[in-house]
Design an enzyme around this catalytic site. Sequence first.
Site, mmCIF file in Angstrom:
data_model
loop_
_atom_site.group_PDB
_atom_site.id
_atom_site.type_symbol
_atom_site.label_atom_id
_atom_site.label_comp_id
_atom_site.label_asym_id
_atom_site.label_seq_id
_atom_site.Cartn_x
_atom_site.Cartn_y
_atom_site.Cartn_z
ATOM 1 N N ASP A 116 8.707 5.157 15.838
ATOM 2 C CA ASP A 116 8.659 6.610 15.676
ATOM 3 C C ASP A 116 9.062 7.251 16.995
ATOM 4 O O ASP A 116 8.462 6.966 18.042
ATOM 5 C CB ASP A 116 7.243 7.041 15.264
ATOM 6 N N GLU A 168 0.822 -1.209 0.000
ATOM 7 C CA GLU A 168 0.000 0.000 0.000
ATOM 8 C C GLU A 168 0.860 1.266 0.000
ATOM 9 O O GLU A 168 1.841 1.373 0.730
ATOM 10 C CB GLU A 168 -0.907 0.045 1.231
ATOM 11 N N ASP A 202 9.573 11.027 18.644
ATOM 12 C CA ASP A 202 9.252 12.426 18.386
ATOM 13 C C ASP A 202 9.836 13.307 19.488
ATOM 14 O O ASP A 202 9.692 13.007 20.678
ATOM 15 C CB ASP A 202 7.734 12.603 18.321
#
Length: 364
Positions: free
Chosen positions: A83, A16, A85
């Site tokens: 991830d 995808e 941050d």
Amino acid sequence: MAQPGTLTKRFVHKREFAFTLQGDVYLRYNCFSNAEELKKQVCALNPTRFEIGPMYSLGERKLARSVKSGKLFTPLKRELVFDIDMTDYDGVRTCCTSAGICKRCWAFIANAVRVLDSALRTQFGYHQLLWVYSGRRGIHLWVSDDEAMGLTDELRRAVVGALTVIEGGKEMVKKVNVRGMGTKSHPGDLPPSLMLLSEDGWRTLLKLVPDKKIVETLEKRWENQPGIGSSKKWDELKAEVKGTGARNLAALEDIILQYTYPRLDAEVSKHRNHLLKAPFCVHPKTGRVCVPVDPNRVENFDPNAVPTVMQLLQELDKAGESANWEHTSLKPYVDMLDRHVVGILDDVRRRERARAVLQHDLNW
């Protein structure tokens, strides 16, 4: 990242790609037969960003029809992604806040990269790790080992749980409680650039010290000597704690973990169908390219010095009509990605050779 060899033939048309267009138009579940099809679509749509998802049980045309009809389809393979941050460090950094980031507070990201990279290699045996700067205030990790690609959502949650040390919201001062959990990777000591120079910085630190006598001693000293550097303050805290018992030593270890251990966005890693911004995208707010980062030199990485769109256009203009990306500051980062892909290719070839040998032995 497309896995090569046999896996490419079986799954590349099921991968995808999601596009974000001008006006916040979001297009999901796009699949392509090959790289040329993807390139044509990107050029035609001119998206502000695109993200990569899993390889699904259906191919490009069937997937699109299934989305429209509401039929079920399931993710089969996907990199294990993480991830980190910078905003999750707002409680301990004092130089920047919110979306801001500088070389000083990048030290927190750098330490998190070293710890997580080491843990995944030594505790889980993964070695196909690609770190990518997010383009603004964080960093992403793509783990492309075949074993990681095949993890179910349940197993991904287990991996994240094993790596999670920092928990709790902004209202919680102490976010670490790992007594008796000896499997965690210990980061060692605080980085030299720890933000203890400001009063807010060192007062935040002292809130984590359980011994009131030590806190009062250091408060008085640091109030009277505001010019003491971060490293000196940390050394003074360690000296005060030394010889005062196991409780204070344990608190010191927890402080190191709270300031340096990776603060993971767990939801990104837990689900195979979670999207993650593709490497080499351009961040729409900063103009910076999402470039790969060498974990062995992560402390030298400057998020404010990565190539930007305007910089790359100027470099191409200066190089002349026949210039391409090889004539720009993007080249070392593309080379880094190429080396990562070569490593994946080598792994695939080894697996296919081993599979062929096994089949030969079974047929013998």
